[in-house]
Write a protein that holds these residues in place. Structure first.
Motif, PDB file in Angstrom:
ATOM      1  N   UNK A   1      23.138  27.337   6.407  1.00  0.00           N
ATOM      2  CA  UNK A   1      22.651  26.305   7.336  1.00  0.00           C
ATOM      3  C   UNK A   1      22.930  24.890   6.813  1.00  0.00           C
ATOM      4  N   UNK A   2      22.867  24.735   5.496  1.00  0.00           N
ATOM      5  CA  UNK A   2      22.970  23.389   4.936  1.00  0.00           C
ATOM      6  C   UNK A   2      24.288  23.171   4.195  1.00  0.00           C
TER       7      UNK A   2
ATOM      8  N   UNK B   1      24.391  24.275  -0.490  1.00  0.00           N
ATOM      9  CA  UNK B   1      23.036  23.787  -0.788  1.00  0.00           C
ATOM     10  C   UNK B   1      22.024  24.916  -0.686  1.00  0.00           C
ATOM     11  N   UNK B   2      20.999  24.779  -1.546  1.00  0.00           N
ATOM     12  CA  UNK B   2      19.840  25.646  -1.429  1.00  0.00           C
ATOM     13  C   UNK B   2      18.882  25.026  -0.438  1.00  0.00           C
ATOM     14  N   UNK B   3      17.591  25.331  -0.578  1.00  0.00           N
ATOM     15  CA  UNK B   3      16.617  24.834   0.397  1.00  0.00           C
ATOM     16  C   UNK B   3      16.645  23.314   0.477  1.00  0.00           C
ATOM     17  N   UNK B   4      16.744  22.648  -0.661  1.00  0.00           N
ATOM     18  CA  UNK B   4      16.710  21.188  -0.631  1.00  0.00           C
ATOM     19  C   UNK B   4      17.724  20.536  -1.559  1.00  0.00           C
ATOM     20  N   UNK B   5      18.429  21.335  -2.345  1.00  0.00           N
ATOM     21  CA  UNK B   5      19.260  20.725  -3.376  1.00  0.00           C
ATOM     22  C   UNK B   5      20.697  21.217  -3.312  1.00  0.00           C
TER      23      UNK B   5
ATOM     24  N   UNK C   1       0.853  -1.193   0.000  1.00  0.00           N
ATOM     25  CA  UNK C   1       0.000   0.000   0.000  1.00  0.00           C
ATOM     26  C   UNK C   1       0.888   1.242   0.000  1.00  0.00           C
ATOM     27  N   UNK C   2       0.985   1.891  -1.125  1.00  0.00           N
ATOM     28  CA  UNK C   2       1.907   3.030  -1.261  1.00  0.00           C
ATOM     29  C   UNK C   2       1.105   4.328  -1.125  1.00  0.00           C
ATOM     30  N   UNK C   3       1.390   5.066  -0.058  1.00  0.00           N
ATOM     31  CA  UNK C   3       0.664   6.317   0.180  1.00  0.00           C
ATOM     32  C   UNK C   3       1.306   7.478  -0.569  1.00  0.00           C
ATOM     33  N   UNK C   4       2.607   7.357  -0.812  1.00  0.00           N
ATOM     34  CA  UNK C   4       3.309   8.451  -1.466  1.00  0.00           C
ATOM     35  C   UNK C   4       4.536   7.895  -2.181  1.00  0.00           C
ATOM     36  N   UNK C   5       4.773   8.337  -3.415  1.00  0.00           N
ATOM     37  CA  UNK C   5       5.959   7.892  -4.160  1.00  0.00           C
ATOM     38  C   UNK C   5       6.405   9.051  -5.033  1.00  0.00           C
ATOM     39  N   UNK C   6       7.703   9.375  -4.962  1.00  0.00           N
ATOM     40  CA  UNK C   6       8.159  10.618  -5.590  1.00  0.00           C
ATOM     41  C   UNK C   6       9.677  10.571  -5.771  1.00  0.00           C
ATOM     42  N   UNK C   7      10.165  11.155  -6.837  1.00  0.00           N
ATOM     43  CA  UNK C   7      11.608  11.253  -7.048  1.00  0.00           C
ATOM     44  C   UNK C   7      12.114  12.491  -6.299  1.00  0.00           C
ATOM     45  N   UNK C   8      12.926  12.274  -5.295  1.00  0.00           N
ATOM     46  CA  UNK C   8      13.382  13.380  -4.436  1.00  0.00           C
ATOM     47  C   UNK C   8      14.891  13.556  -4.514  1.00  0.00           C
ATOM     48  N   UNK C   9      15.373  14.784  -4.317  1.00  0.00           N
ATOM     49  CA  UNK C   9      16.817  14.952  -4.081  1.00  0.00           C
ATOM     50  C   UNK C   9      17.188  14.216  -2.784  1.00  0.00           C
ATOM     51  N   UNK C  10      18.346  13.603  -2.772  1.00  0.00           N
ATOM     52  CA  UNK C  10      18.740  12.846  -1.580  1.00  0.00           C
ATOM     53  C   UNK C  10      18.928  13.788  -0.383  1.00  0.00           C
ATOM     54  N   UNK C  11      19.170  15.062  -0.676  1.00  0.00           N
ATOM     55  CA  UNK C  11      19.313  16.051   0.407  1.00  0.00           C
ATOM     56  C   UNK C  11      18.033  16.165   1.228  1.00  0.00           C
ATOM     57  N   UNK C  12      16.901  15.769   0.619  1.00  0.00           N
ATOM     58  CA  UNK C  12      15.620  15.932   1.315  1.00  0.00           C
ATOM     59  C   UNK C  12      15.414  14.878   2.402  1.00  0.00           C
ATOM     60  N   UNK C  13      16.254  13.822   2.419  1.00  0.00           N
ATOM     61  CA  UNK C  13      15.977  12.712   3.359  1.00  0.00           C
ATOM     62  C   UNK C  13      16.166  13.048   4.838  1.00  0.00           C
ATOM     63  N   UNK C  14      17.094  13.819   5.359  1.00  0.00           N
ATOM     64  CA  UNK C  14      18.234  14.381   4.677  1.00  0.00           C
ATOM     65  C   UNK C  14      19.464  13.467   4.760  1.00  0.00           C
TER      66      UNK C  14
END
Ligand code: SF4
Length: 337
Positions: free
Chosen positions: A292-293, A307-311, A51-64
């Motif tokens: 910060x990042x 890094x920017x906000x997420x990348x 049961x997959x509620x969410x699936x998305x290609x994300x930058x690995x920085x977002x994990x973080x």
């Protein structure tokens, strides 16, 4: 749905789940604390399997993850349910509620990842995230095995609250983990998360000992886990394992049952300085401000990764080391720019 791993039958149709330290004893027709493992006729079933509620290609920085293949993409997926019940959960709509889901097989998920890799070469693998992957163990393990066979990496974003044997069996498939340490205080874990700190510490030590790349996230909740002493003790323990383990101090925002105001930036910056005494890489997350990042060389202060906000925005490395003083930058894998 699939019959679960890690359980045993008890008298009167009850079962005991051994997947996580909650060790739930579950009556017929009932579910464990995580709400996704159900006793049906004296056998335990993983009802969120597939049961997959969410699936998305994300930058690995977002994990973080900032030091594992910086700039790469990971196919990130999750379901619902959690073995903690944190009153301030930042993901409560999937951890504590049941969102609508799409049913997928492990093969379908891995096929999605390989097709994304053809389109976006920086796609390195899969991340099991959004909700707690431990309670999705059977599905995660099957996906991870298939992904590994395809030359993909597997990333686990977890609260670390898993039985030791179950983790042992999963570890050969896992390349990197972000482990959430919620506090450096057993009483906090019992009161706020309804869990316990010791198994989480053991997971961090077990993963580091197995050679898995780990980074730690610590959500700073005002008035709950935000003293300098808390952070110094956490950082001291981590530094004894490896001072190169990155620590992400994450900003809390009001969510679920908590309405306290967000963590102040001053508090996060003060705690970052406290942790930097012991650790080489300390970041502030969930709050964007230039610097910060960014990854700075722990020896000479040279900016290595910006890094920017997420990348990832800029890399300044010479063969994986600081171009100024040549100290290794503790980066695993390729930098994708
Ligand atoms: S995985 Fe779920 S059912 Fe099993 S012990 Fe943990 S909380 Fe209980």
């Amino acid at each position: 749905m699939k019959e679960a791993l890690w359980w045993k039958p008890l008298e009167h149709g009850k079962v005991k789940c051994g997947l996580c330290p909650n060790a739930c004893i579950i009556l017929p027709g009932k579910r464990g604390i995580c709400q996704v493992r159900e006793n049906r006729g004296g056998r335990l079933y993983a009802v969120s399997y597939g049961q997959v509620a969410s699936i998305c290609l994300d930058p690995i920085e977002k994990k973080p993850l900032y030091h594992f293949h910086p700039g790469a993409l990971v196919l990130s997926l999750g379901t619902y349910g959690c073995n903690f019940q944190c009153a301030f959960c930042q993901n409560w709509r999937i951890s504590q509620m049941r969102p609508s889901c799409t049913e997928l097989t492990p093969k379908q998920v891995v096929d999605i990842c390989t097709s994304q890799k053809e389109r976006y070469p920086g796609t390195i693998g899969m991340a099991y995230t959004y909700n707690e992957p431990t309670v999705w163990y059977e599905f995660v393990k099957e996906c991870a095995g298939l992904a590994k066979a395809q030359g993909l990496v597997n990333v686990l974003v977890t609260n670390g609250y898993i039985a030791q044997q179950a983790l042992d069996e999963l570890m050969p498939f896992i390349d990197a983990m972000n482990i959430d340490v919620k506090a450096w205080d057993e009483a906090f874990y019992r009161r706020i998360a309804r869990g316990s700190l010791d198994p989480v510490r053991r997971t961090v030590e077990q993963a580091a000992g197995a050679g898995t790349w780990i980074e730690i996230t610590y959500l700073v909740v005002p008035g709950e886990n935000d003293t300098e002493q808390d952070i110094q003790e956490l950082a001291t323990w981590l530094s004894r394992i490896n001072s190169g383990i990155p620590l992400h101090l994450s900003r809390y925002f009001p969510a679920y049952k908590y309405d306290k105001p967000p963590t102040s930036l001053e508090s996060l910056e003060k705690l970052r300085e406290a942790a930097r005494d012991k650790l080489d890489y300390v970041y502030i997350g969930n709050a964007w401000k230039k610097g910060y990042a960014d990854t700075l060389c722990p020896q000479c202060g040279e900016p290595l990764l910006e890094r920017g906000a997420l990348e990832l925005e800029k890399a300044n490395l010479r063969q994986g080391a600081c171009p100024g003083c040549l100290r290794p930058a503790d980066i695993i894998g390729t930098v994708w720019m």
